[in-house]
Each structure stands twice: as C-alpha cells, then as structure tokens.
Design an enzyme around this catalytic site. Sequence first.
Site, PDB file in Angstrom:
ATOM      1  N   ARG A 101     -16.277  18.361  90.209  1.00  0.00           N
ATOM      2  CA  ARG A 101     -15.816  19.425  91.151  1.00  0.00           C
ATOM      3  C   ARG A 101     -15.713  18.925  92.345  1.00  0.00           C
ATOM      4  O   ARG A 101     -16.607  18.343  93.109  1.00  0.00           O
ATOM      5  CB  ARG A 101     -17.010  20.537  90.839  1.00  0.00           C
ATOM      6  CG  ARG A 101     -16.500  21.340  89.551  1.00  0.00           C
ATOM      7  CD  ARG A 101     -17.818  22.636  89.448  1.00  0.00           C
ATOM      8  NE  ARG A 101     -18.734  22.249  88.255  1.00  0.00           N
ATOM      9  CZ  ARG A 101     -19.609  22.926  88.134  1.00  0.00           C
ATOM     10  NH1 ARG A 101     -19.796  23.932  88.904  1.00  0.00           N
ATOM     11  NH2 ARG A 101     -20.287  22.512  86.861  1.00  0.00           N
ATOM     12  N   ASP A 142     -15.696  35.180  88.239  1.00  0.00           N
ATOM     13  CA  ASP A 142     -16.315  34.643  87.224  1.00  0.00           C
ATOM     14  C   ASP A 142     -16.248  35.476  85.798  1.00  0.00           C
ATOM     15  O   ASP A 142     -16.447  34.998  84.639  1.00  0.00           O
ATOM     16  CB  ASP A 142     -18.091  34.528  87.178  1.00  0.00           C
ATOM     17  CG  ASP A 142     -18.422  33.433  88.139  1.00  0.00           C
ATOM     18  OD1 ASP A 142     -17.548  32.599  88.085  1.00  0.00           O
ATOM     19  OD2 ASP A 142     -19.296  33.428  89.012  1.00  0.00           O
ATOM     20  N   LYS A 166     -13.330  25.560  88.652  1.00  0.00           N
ATOM     21  CA  LYS A 166     -14.713  26.002  87.945  1.00  0.00           C
ATOM     22  C   LYS A 166     -15.343  25.001  87.368  1.00  0.00           C
ATOM     23  O   LYS A 166     -14.866  23.990  87.311  1.00  0.00           O
ATOM     24  CB  LYS A 166     -14.558  27.558  87.362  1.00  0.00           C
ATOM     25  CG  LYS A 166     -14.594  28.480  88.166  1.00  0.00           C
ATOM     26  CD  LYS A 166     -15.589  28.658  89.031  1.00  0.00           C
ATOM     27  CE  LYS A 166     -15.596  30.089  90.072  1.00  0.00           C
ATOM     28  NZ  LYS A 166     -16.938  30.281  90.633  1.00  0.00           N
TER      29      LYS A 166
END
Length: 447
Positions: free
Chosen positions: A128, A325, A352
């Site tokens: 990430r 989310d 994500k």
Amino acid sequence: MHSSAARPLTSGTGTGLKGRIRVPGDKSVSHRSLMLGALALGETEIHGLLEGEDVLRTAAAMRLLGGEAKRGEDGIWRAQGRGNGGLAEAADVLDLGNAGTGTRLLMGLVAPYPMTTFFTGDASLRSRPMARVSDPLRLMGADFVTRSKGRPPLAVIGTANPLPITYKLPVASAQVKSAILLAGLNTPGITTVIEPEHTRDHTELMLKGFGVDIRIEETPEGRASSIVGQPELKGRKIIVPGDPSSAAFPIVAALILPGSEIVIENVGLNPHRIGLIDTLIEMGGSIEIQNARIEAGEKVGDLKVKHSHLKGVTVPASRAPSMIDEYPILSVAAAFAEGETRMLGLAELRVKESDRLGAMARGLAACGVSVAEGEDWLAVTGNGKKPKGGAHIAVNLDHRPAMSFLVLGLAAEKPVSIDDGSPIDTSFPGFADLMNGMGGSISVKNR
C-alpha cells in the site's frame, strides 16, 4: 499477522435472521483511543475496545514507543500515559500487520520526535502506498526512507524542530488529515488541515475530549481543522461505540434475507460514517434508529432492520468519504435490488487492503450478477430476485470482501465460498458465530 493456514469458509442460504446483537467496537475510535491514551497524563479507561488484530497491533506499537496499554480481567483496557512529547524510540520494528489506519496515524504521531521509527506489516500492507501521508509530514520536517511508491517497509526519521503547516488535502482522507493533526500535537504553533470534502471526524472529537484546543471552521477552500500544538492531554474514560462498518454486514444480511428482523445495539452514528445507512434507506431499506444518544462525544443508537424490497439508486461521489469501507457490502445489497445501482467516486477503493473495486466486480460476476466497472465507478444491476451464487471467491487477504461474499451466500440461490476467512479477525472477530447465532449458515469449507 494472519495464521499461515488459510481458513476457507462457505455460506449457504439461511432462514430469516432474528435477534438482538452487538458488533465489535469501532476500529477508528479504538486506534485513536490507544494512541492518545499513551500521550495523556494519568490513566485512560477504554470500554469496548475492538480486540481485532489491527487494533492489537496498534496497542503493541504503543508499548514499543513507551506507552502502556493493557486489558484488565474486567475487559476494560487501561492506558498509562507518558505525557505529550513523551514517546520513546522503539527498540524494534513496529509490525502493524494489516492495519493501514494504525500505520498512517502512527507515522504522524512519531514524525515530530528526534528519533527513527521503522514500520512493516503483512503482504497487503507492504503493497500500500504511504506517500499521501509522508508528503505533508516532510513539510513539517520529518524524513522518510521507503520502498518505491512510498510502500513499507519504511522508516520515519523524525525531527527535533517540527514546523507547523497549513495543508490542503489533494484528496479527502480522514487518515491523512489525522496523521497531520497527530503530528501537530508535538509541534509548536498552529497546524491546520483543509479538506475539500468532509471526512470522519473521530480524531477531532477525541482530541477535544482529551482537552486539546482544536478549532473547526468552514472556509471557501473547505473545512479547516486546526490544532494548537504542545497541549497537555488529560486521561479520560472512553466508551467505544459499535463499529458502523462492521454493523453494515448484518444490516445488509437482514435486508436481503426474507423473514429477517434484527436489532443491532450501540452502533456509532457519527454523521460522517453513515453514508451506507442513508443509501440503504434511499433504496427502500427498513432501518429504524432507536434510543439515539451521545456517548463520549459520539452519536450512538440502536438499529432495527427488517427484510426489504430494494431498488437501485445512484450514489454520488460526494458520499464516498462517509462510506468508503462500505461499498463492497453495498454492492451485495445492489445485487438483490431491482434496477441499476451506480456508485461513483470510488478511486480510493483501488488502493485499500486490495483493489476492492475490481475484486467486487469479479466476484459478483462469478455469482451471476450483472456488473460493470470503470476506473472510479461500479454499476450493479439486479432484477429484484436472488442472484445465482455458487462461486468460490479469492478474497486477497481482505476482510471486507470476505464478509461481503459470505453475506451474499446467505441469500443467494446457491452457497458461496471464500478461500480464506482468517483476515476477518482484523476487524470483526467472531463474525461467523454472530451471524450463525441469528440463523445464518456460515461454516468451514471442507477442502
């Protein structure tokens, strides 16, 4: 880290869900309560802390940085603070596992200290990008050594002379905003973050609760959050509300499974976190807020949810920060709705724990759902009937798609299985047991 052994799970068509439940504590509030509790003078009592892997990694990191955070036999966590400015250089690498929130917030917390802090995590975390956090922290005087594209493992080389900044976020992000504000705690002067769209404000609410002078104002450029640096934080009692991102899964399961009627108690209803609830009500979902109240500065209530006939809607990009989310589980609800549900402004989902946008599109298609995707949008078209289901889904070590496809399997024509349910423990320990206790049918899949 997740256990090396994958735990395949399958969910078959259940009967209607019934019962009163509580979901685990809010992950965002739990991370922040451990961090600020370690900086406060005196003891901070944390009731209802989420004891998922992500938060336990943050607790371990705070102990390495000199804070104390322990669970009592009564289930209450207690943090003994070192005072603002009192963190110590960690003797080991901070291993945050899968916790992106913990990593980004801690990068901000340690940046204004004259010490070097090393971060790593699992395969997902190491993929990430962290540059959105490191860029503004560099302006404050910190330096960073990272892999390409700002990925961990990385080192934060803190500064003895941090500089306050005024920073306009290029993209609305509560995590980047929070990292800058937390860096501002040990920085003299006033540090300001301007966000183009409102994002969740747990950090601002909690800082205020600990006695920090934080100022919020609307400006022509967006909402400005300013912190007056080097305050004294005072220990306090925190009651962590149920996580609305976790409540999303039983909410959608009850809406799509005929005969369902459940109550989810003590859910956090922060206005910047309930985009999913607003969207599901727009779609025709029966969701009633009961016993609304304020606890520790946060709105809380109980949600009564009944099976509903859903209709497709367009979800505007402006709503994305309040439900980023929840798009994986919303796309499952959309698969059962009548007509097209178009979700816009989803670029964030590409970075994500996995590429959630692509993962949901592929998985839904495998379950017989009509789906189309673009770089930052997803369109799901249902016919108001049960999707076929019957697929085996690879969830890429990502807890939210994992739970989303298990929910889909509860109401699809054929059972749905996932390759690994172990990542679910990062945010929702006991998920399968809780769903099964209401009448669901989630079990370990025989390989």
